[in-house]
Design an enzyme around this catalytic site. Structure first.
Site, PDB file in Angstrom:
ATOM      1  N   GLU A 194       4.629   5.290   7.028  1.00 27.39           N
ATOM      2  CA  GLU A 194       4.633   4.369   5.874  1.00 27.39           C
ATOM      3  C   GLU A 194       4.668   5.110   4.541  1.00 27.39           C
ATOM      4  O   GLU A 194       3.859   4.844   3.650  1.00 27.39           O
ATOM      5  CB  GLU A 194       3.424   3.428   5.937  1.00 27.39           C
ATOM      6  CG  GLU A 194       3.476   2.502   7.134  1.00 27.39           C
ATOM      7  CD  GLU A 194       2.415   1.394   7.146  1.00 27.39           C
ATOM      8  OE1 GLU A 194       1.465   1.451   6.333  1.00 27.39           O
ATOM      9  OE2 GLU A 194       2.540   0.479   7.977  1.00 27.39           O
ATOM     10  N   GLU A 313       4.742  -0.345  14.742  1.00 29.76           N
ATOM     11  CA  GLU A 313       3.493  -1.067  14.487  1.00 29.76           C
ATOM     12  C   GLU A 313       3.845  -2.535  14.390  1.00 29.76           C
ATOM     13  O   GLU A 313       4.631  -2.931  13.516  1.00 29.76           O
ATOM     14  CB  GLU A 313       2.822  -0.614  13.191  1.00 29.76           C
ATOM     15  CG  GLU A 313       2.186   0.755  13.278  1.00 29.76           C
ATOM     16  CD  GLU A 313       1.356   1.108  12.044  1.00 29.76           C
ATOM     17  OE1 GLU A 313       0.739   0.207  11.444  1.00 29.76           O
ATOM     18  OE2 GLU A 313       1.356   2.294  11.682  1.00 29.76           O
TER      19      GLU A 313
HETATM   20  O1  AHR Z   1      -2.499  -0.086  12.169  1.00 31.55           O
HETATM   21  C1  AHR Z   1      -3.293  -0.055  11.027  1.00 31.55           C
HETATM   22  C2  AHR Z   1      -2.575   0.532   9.828  1.00 31.55           C
HETATM   23  O2  AHR Z   1      -1.546  -0.333   9.449  1.00 31.55           O
HETATM   24  C3  AHR Z   1      -1.883   1.851  10.033  1.00 31.55           C
HETATM   25  O3  AHR Z   1      -2.720   2.934   9.865  1.00 31.55           O
HETATM   26  C4  AHR Z   1      -0.839   1.846   8.960  1.00 31.55           C
HETATM   27  O4  AHR Z   1       0.289   2.600   9.306  1.00 31.55           O
HETATM   28  C5  AHR Z   1      -0.548   0.376   8.749  1.00 31.55           C
HETATM   29  O5  AHR Z   1      -0.578   0.042   7.415  1.00 31.55           O
END
Ligand code: AHR
Length: 520
Positions: A194, A313
């Site tokens: 990210e 994610e």
């Molecule tokens: O999964 C939780 C968080 O969400 C992770 O660390 C991040 O990559 C995202 O913002």
């Protein structure tokens, strides 16, 4: 079929009433119309050094559930039940200020460090070698992320050398000294996490990240050309730089990377379940847009290589937001991001899986974020481990959704959601598992009020019969599983699907998750 006086028989009357009331949908497939074979990594997950994911989740040497290496056996059992093919590690936001060297070697010499991402203290008692050991026991592959927040080319190259180089160099010999003679041979690598997000330690502009990702990836592939690389895409589709970010990064990295990442979480903070369940429409649009950008860059480079998508994610995440604001800082393993998932969350997780599968030609890797305790399907306490509601659709897809995805045409009635606009009541995908000679249908009826009658012409699958119709349904959309009541929301093999004259007939109950297995 009326009585002579023109009135209906009782059963006819019932049938006609049903006809009037019940929504109908049709699913159309052709066994030759294939979207793609399924990359098993689409059912991956994620373990970050965050909250109680590592400590107390998968590793707790002092627990009565621990094995000789300190891994929780009860968690391992549930992970294996899900057939998890790959697990991303060690973050997430955590990785962007992480020094991987702190987590290897003799445990007594490992330093405690501040973790800036989650404002906790990291003891480093668990690191990459423990993770590779755990992954072996869990029967899963490792997907490793490098730190491109506070670090860069040199540290990433050294980490890869430590993990994958055969020996005879400083880093590979250090691995051997730490007790790992054979290389870990980690194939899938994330170039940071990210990096577009202002919250990220070492946040970068697209141009800054693109250059660093390309040069880091270039060095890593010189060292080990067998690896696959994932460049950071946008943190979600609402980022102000979404679109431009992907185009800029992929333009620079086209020759170096194999995948671009997508991250997407949804929530129902407004308690508008119809909109919440329509989030799969938004995910569908997000995937389509990112795939188009990948193809634009491919065209611009006159390339032959497709850049595919790593949705590394995804989940529902909002229940724990308020509680997390009150947490004490700079402690160890706080109860952070411990969302307690309800039944409607499981429905959306099912719909998100269906959406990913419908795009299996481009979505090759997916990581349900996360795996244990932190926004997770599996929870642990000092006295046991249990399955949250979202465990079930994930487990069903990962264990039964193998083979090829068929182009699944869904003719469904639609509704207008406040968020995300028009959405079909029915989400559905059909998977043909040629090896097992099995066809598997995954479906969510999102209708909050009504059941739905669905037909699917199966004549190309002569002799196929329903082996099992699993249904997950609950009267209360907000029903949860807890340690005290772990089986409040569970699937049952109670569905009504049947094949008659080569046509599958089924009634999907209102707000239900369905899995139908067909075979001869
Ligand atoms: O999964 C939780 C968080 O969400 C992770 O660390 C991040 O990559 C995202 O913002």
């Amino acid at each position: 079929m009326r009585y002579e006086n023109g009135s209906l028989r009782k059963e006819e009357y019932f049938y006609c009433r049903m006809e009037e009331v019940m929504k109908k949908a049709q699913v159309i497939i052709d066994k030759e119309y294939i979207v793609s074979s399924i990359d098993k990594r689409i059912y991956g997950s994620f373990i970050e050094h965050l909250g109680r994911a590592v400590y107390e989740g998968i590793y707790q040497p002092e627990s009565p559930f621990a094995d000789e290496q300190g891994f929780r056996k009860d968690t391992l059992e549930l992970v294996k039940e899900c057939n998890v093919p790959i697990v991303r590690y060690p973050g997430g936001n955590f990785v962007s200020s992480y020094r991987w060297e702190d987590g290897v070697g003799p445990k007594e010499k490992r330093p405690s460090q501040v973790d800036l991402a989650w404002q906790v203290v990291e003891t480093n008692q668990f690191g990459l070698n423990e993770f590779t050991d755990w992954a072996k026991k869990a029967g899963t592959e490792v997907m490793m992320a490098v730190n491109l927040g506070t670090r860069g080319i040199q540290e990433s190259k050294e980490l890869l050398e430590y993990c994958n180089f055969k020996g005879g160099t400083q880093m590979s010999d250090l691995r051997k000294e730490h007790g790992y003679e054979a290389p870990h041979n980690i194939k899938t690598w994330c170039l940071g996490n990210e990096m577009d997000g202002p919250w990220q330690i070492g946040n970068k502009t697209a141009v800054e990240y693109a250059r660093l990702a390309h040069e880091t990836g270039k060095a890593m592939k010189i060292l080990d050309p067998s690896i696959e690389l994932v460049a950071c895409g946008s943190s979600n589709s609402h980022m102000p730089t979404f679109g431009d970010w992907e185009a800029t990064v992929l333009d620079e990295c086209y020759d170096t990377v194999d995948y671009v990442s997508m991250h997407q979480y949804y929530g129902n903070a407004d308690n508008d379940s119809a909109s919440f369940l329509a989030s799969s429409v938004d995910l569908d649009q997000f995937i389509t847009t990112v795939a188009s950008i990948c193809d634009y860059v491919k065209g611009k480079h006159h390339g032959s290589k497709n850049i595919n998508i790593s949705l590394d994610e995804w989940n529902v995440w909002y229940h724990s937001n308020e509680a997390d604001k009150k947490l004490e800082k700079w402690i160890q393993k706080p109860h952070q991001l411990e969302d307690v998932y309800n039944f409607e969350d499981a429905l959306l997780v099912g719909s998100m899986l269906i959406t990913m599968l419908r795009h299996a030609d481009r979505v090759k890797i997916g990581c349900l974020a996360q795996l244990v305790n932190v926004i997770a399907p599996i929870m642990t306490s000092d006295t046991g481990a249990w399955r949250q509601t979202i465990f079930y659709p994930y487990m069903h897809a990962a264990t039964l959704g193998q083979g090829t995805v068929l182009n699944t045409i869904v003719k469904s009635p639609v509704y207008e959601a406040k968020k995300h606009g028009e959405a079909p009541y029915l989400d559905c995908v059909v998977v043909d598992n040629g090896e097992k000679e099995e066809v598997v249908i995954f479906a969510v009826n999102k209708d909050l009020e009504e059941d739905m009658e669905v037909t699917l012409d199966l004549r190309q699958y002569a002799g196929y019969r329903v082996q099992e119709h699993i249904v997950m349904q609950h009267d209360d959309l907000k029903a949860v599983n807890t340690e005290a009541d772990p089986d409040n929301v569970v699937p049952k093999s109670s569905g009504n699907a049947r094949v008659e004259d080569g046509v599958l007939n089924v009634v999907f109950g209102k707000t239900s998750w369905n899995v139908i297995r067909l075979a001869r």
